[in-house]
Design a protein around this motif. Structure first.
Motif, PDB file in Angstrom:
ATOM      1  N   ILE A   6     -17.921 -99.702  86.822  1.00 23.47           N
ATOM      2  CA  ILE A   6     -16.531 -99.324  86.595  1.00 23.47           C
ATOM      3  C   ILE A   6     -16.439 -97.826  86.858  1.00 23.47           C
ATOM      4  N   ILE A   7     -15.484 -97.439  87.676  1.00 21.05           N
ATOM      5  CA  ILE A   7     -15.192 -96.017  87.880  1.00 21.05           C
ATOM      6  C   ILE A   7     -13.791 -95.772  87.323  1.00 21.05           C
ATOM      7  N   ALA A   8     -13.702 -94.895  86.340  1.00 19.75           N
ATOM      8  CA  ALA A   8     -12.405 -94.506  85.786  1.00 19.75           C
ATOM      9  C   ALA A   8     -12.137 -93.075  86.200  1.00 19.75           C
ATOM     10  N   ILE A   9     -10.961 -92.844  86.749  1.00 21.03           N
ATOM     11  CA  ILE A   9     -10.595 -91.509  87.213  1.00 21.03           C
ATOM     12  C   ILE A   9      -9.383 -91.067  86.399  1.00 21.03           C
ATOM     13  N   THR A  10      -9.564 -89.984  85.635  1.00 16.60           N
ATOM     14  CA  THR A  10      -8.475 -89.491  84.795  1.00 16.60           C
ATOM     15  C   THR A  10      -7.830 -88.264  85.454  1.00 16.60           C
ATOM     16  N   ALA A  18     -14.927 -87.276  91.783  1.00 15.89           N
ATOM     17  CA  ALA A  18     -14.605 -88.704  91.932  1.00 15.89           C
ATOM     18  C   ALA A  18     -14.739 -89.119  93.386  1.00 15.89           C
ATOM     19  N   LYS A  19     -14.221 -88.307  94.289  1.00 11.73           N
ATOM     20  CA  LYS A  19     -14.305 -88.620  95.722  1.00 11.73           C
ATOM     21  C   LYS A  19     -15.762 -88.707  96.169  1.00 11.73           C
ATOM     22  N   GLY A  20     -16.587 -87.775  95.714  1.00  7.65           N
ATOM     23  CA  GLY A  20     -18.002 -87.788  96.087  1.00  7.65           C
ATOM     24  C   GLY A  20     -18.704 -89.041  95.610  1.00  7.65           C
ATOM     25  N   ILE A  21     -18.407 -89.468  94.395  1.00 11.47           N
ATOM     26  CA  ILE A  21     -19.028 -90.689  93.869  1.00 11.47           C
ATOM     27  C   ILE A  21     -18.555 -91.904  94.659  1.00 11.47           C
ATOM     28  N   LEU A  22     -17.259 -91.998  94.927  1.00 13.14           N
ATOM     29  CA  LEU A  22     -16.740 -93.131  95.699  1.00 13.14           C
ATOM     30  C   LEU A  22     -17.321 -93.137  97.110  1.00 13.14           C
ATOM     31  N   ASP A  23     -17.427 -91.967  97.734  1.00 13.70           N
ATOM     32  CA  ASP A  23     -18.012 -91.882  99.080  1.00 13.70           C
ATOM     33  C   ASP A  23     -19.449 -92.393  99.088  1.00 13.70           C
ATOM     34  N   THR A  82     -22.382-100.523  83.967  1.00 12.10           N
ATOM     35  CA  THR A  82     -22.268 -99.063  84.045  1.00 12.10           C
ATOM     36  C   THR A  82     -20.804 -98.679  84.160  1.00 12.10           C
ATOM     37  N   MET A  83     -20.409 -97.654  83.420  1.00 10.17           N
ATOM     38  CA  MET A  83     -19.067 -97.085  83.560  1.00 10.17           C
ATOM     39  C   MET A  83     -19.199 -95.583  83.694  1.00 10.17           C
ATOM     40  N   ILE A  84     -18.526 -95.059  84.712  1.00 13.19           N
ATOM     41  CA  ILE A  84     -18.491 -93.616  84.948  1.00 13.19           C
ATOM     42  C   ILE A  84     -17.035 -93.180  84.850  1.00 13.19           C
ATOM     43  N   VAL A  85     -16.741 -92.238  83.967  1.00 13.89           N
ATOM     44  CA  VAL A  85     -15.403 -91.654  83.873  1.00 13.89           C
ATOM     45  C   VAL A  85     -15.501 -90.275  84.509  1.00 13.89           C
ATOM     46  N   VAL A  86     -14.841 -90.133  85.670  1.00 14.70           N
ATOM     47  CA  VAL A  86     -15.004 -88.929  86.483  1.00 14.70           C
ATOM     48  C   VAL A  86     -13.710 -88.552  87.202  1.00 14.70           C
ATOM     49  N   PRO A  87     -13.179 -87.404  87.002  1.00 15.01           N
ATOM     50  CA  PRO A  87     -13.482 -86.506  85.899  1.00 15.01           C
ATOM     51  C   PRO A  87     -12.958 -87.094  84.600  1.00 15.01           C
ATOM     52  N   CYS A  88     -13.520 -86.698  83.495  1.00 18.19           N
ATOM     53  CA  CYS A  88     -13.113 -87.211  82.195  1.00 18.19           C
ATOM     54  C   CYS A  88     -12.310 -86.142  81.468  1.00 18.19           C
ATOM     55  N   SER A  89     -11.038 -86.426  81.246  1.00 18.57           N
ATOM     56  CA  SER A  89     -10.201 -85.491  80.492  1.00 18.57           C
ATOM     57  C   SER A  89     -10.629 -85.490  79.028  1.00 18.57           C
ATOM     58  N   VAL A 167     -23.431 -82.224  91.219  1.00 15.68           N
ATOM     59  CA  VAL A 167     -22.961 -82.974  90.051  1.00 15.68           C
ATOM     60  C   VAL A 167     -22.916 -84.463  90.381  1.00 15.68           C
ATOM     61  N   VAL A 168     -22.326 -84.802  91.522  1.00 21.60           N
ATOM     62  CA  VAL A 168     -22.208 -86.201  91.951  1.00 21.60           C
ATOM     63  C   VAL A 168     -23.579 -86.875  91.979  1.00 21.60           C
ATOM     64  N   ASP A 169     -24.554 -86.214  92.589  1.00 22.00           N
ATOM     65  CA  ASP A 169     -25.883 -86.802  92.700  1.00 22.00           C
ATOM     66  C   ASP A 169     -26.537 -86.985  91.331  1.00 22.00           C
ATOM     67  N   ARG A 170     -26.295 -86.054  90.433  1.00 25.20           N
ATOM     68  CA  ARG A 170     -26.856 -86.167  89.081  1.00 25.20           C
ATOM     69  C   ARG A 170     -26.249 -87.367  88.364  1.00 25.20           C
ATOM     70  N   VAL A 171     -24.939 -87.550  88.501  1.00 28.59           N
ATOM     71  CA  VAL A 171     -24.257 -88.682  87.866  1.00 28.59           C
ATOM     72  C   VAL A 171     -24.774 -89.997  88.433  1.00 28.59           C
ATOM     73  N   LEU A 172     -24.920 -90.077  89.747  1.00 31.12           N
ATOM     74  CA  LEU A 172     -25.424 -91.303  90.361  1.00 31.12           C
ATOM     75  C   LEU A 172     -26.871 -91.580  89.952  1.00 31.12           C
ATOM     76  N   ASP A 173     -27.664 -90.533  89.796  1.00 29.99           N
ATOM     77  CA  ASP A 173     -29.019 -90.704  89.262  1.00 29.99           C
ATOM     78  C   ASP A 173     -28.962 -91.307  87.859  1.00 29.99           C
ATOM     79  N   LEU A 174     -28.099 -90.771  87.017  1.00 32.95           N
ATOM     80  CA  LEU A 174     -27.955 -91.293  85.658  1.00 32.95           C
ATOM     81  C   LEU A 174     -27.529 -92.760  85.663  1.00 32.95           C
ATOM     82  N   ALA A 175     -26.712 -93.131  86.652  1.00 32.73           N
ATOM     83  CA  ALA A 175     -26.221 -94.506  86.761  1.00 32.73           C
ATOM     84  C   ALA A 175     -27.268 -95.455  87.338  1.00 32.73           C
ATOM     85  N   GLY A 176     -28.355 -94.910  87.874  1.00 32.66           N
ATOM     86  CA  GLY A 176     -29.406 -95.747  88.447  1.00 32.66           C
ATOM     87  C   GLY A 176     -29.186 -96.104  89.905  1.00 32.66           C
TER      88      GLY A 176
END
Length: 186
Positions: A6-10, A18-23, A82-89, A167-176
């Motif tokens: 799940i990708i949540a974009i606030t 968010a764009k980097g993660i989706l790409d 897995t859920m990523i909230v990016v960016p998270c307000s 940042v994007v790469d770190r988040v994706l690493d955390l997500a596995g």
């Protein structure tokens, strides 16, 4: 194991993350079975301001409305892991910390936490006040991961996109998600 994400974009600033993660997810379809996206109206407005277009609508993922409680990940039985909230307000973070499930983003986060799955919040605010820090503590104690959108520079990024990618790469690493990225010591 392939992921159901799940990708949540606030509406916080940071659409570039968010764009980097989706790409990168779109470029690695072999690593997941499903990607569901929830994007607030404010997030769309911020994306259009920061990125300069409506490219968020062009990704090959399933989009769900913020009030769509029939989305599969509104229930733990759908087994999104897995859920990523990016960016998270900070407002979204506060509602998650308080257990307020008043929209699909906060309901999905509640489900992920209750099922003991991976919740990653890419916090986008500075400085933090004490309430925000306590909300981060609450989410961390509940099993969530707070990953502030704090870039690193040891890879010597030379463009804004490269800085954001740290940042994007770190988040994706955390997500596995396995990605080709700079690794310390290599």
């Amino acid at each position: 194991m392939k992921h159901k994400i799940i990708i949540a974009i606030t509406g916080a600033s940071g659409s570039i993350y968010a764009k980097g993660i989706l790409d990168k997810l779109a470029a690695n379809p072999d690593q997941y079975n499903a990607v569901g996206i929830v994007m607030s109206k404010n997030a769309q407005d911020v994306w259009e301001t920061e990125i300069g277009d409506k490219s968020y609508a062009q990704y090959p993922f399933t989009f769900y409305g913020k009030q769509d409680f029939y989305a599969p990940f509104a229930s733990g039985s759908a087994q999104y892991n897995t859920m990523i909230v990016v960016p998270c307000s900070m407002g979204t973070m506060g509602r998650i910390a308080a257990g307020i499930s008043d929209d699909l983003i906060t309901r999905a986060a509640d489900v992920i936490l209750k099922e003991r799955r991976k919740l990653i919040l890419v916090a986008r605010e500075t400085p933090y006040n004490l309430i925000q820090i306590k909300n981060m503590e609450t989410i961390t104690l509940a099993g969530g991961i707070i990953c502030p959108a704090t870039p690193s520079f040891y890879s010597k990024p030379s463009t804004i996109a490269e800085v954001a990618a740290t940042v994007v790469d770190r988040v994706l690493d955390l997500a596995g998600i396995k990605i080709d990225t700079y690794r310390w010591g290599k």
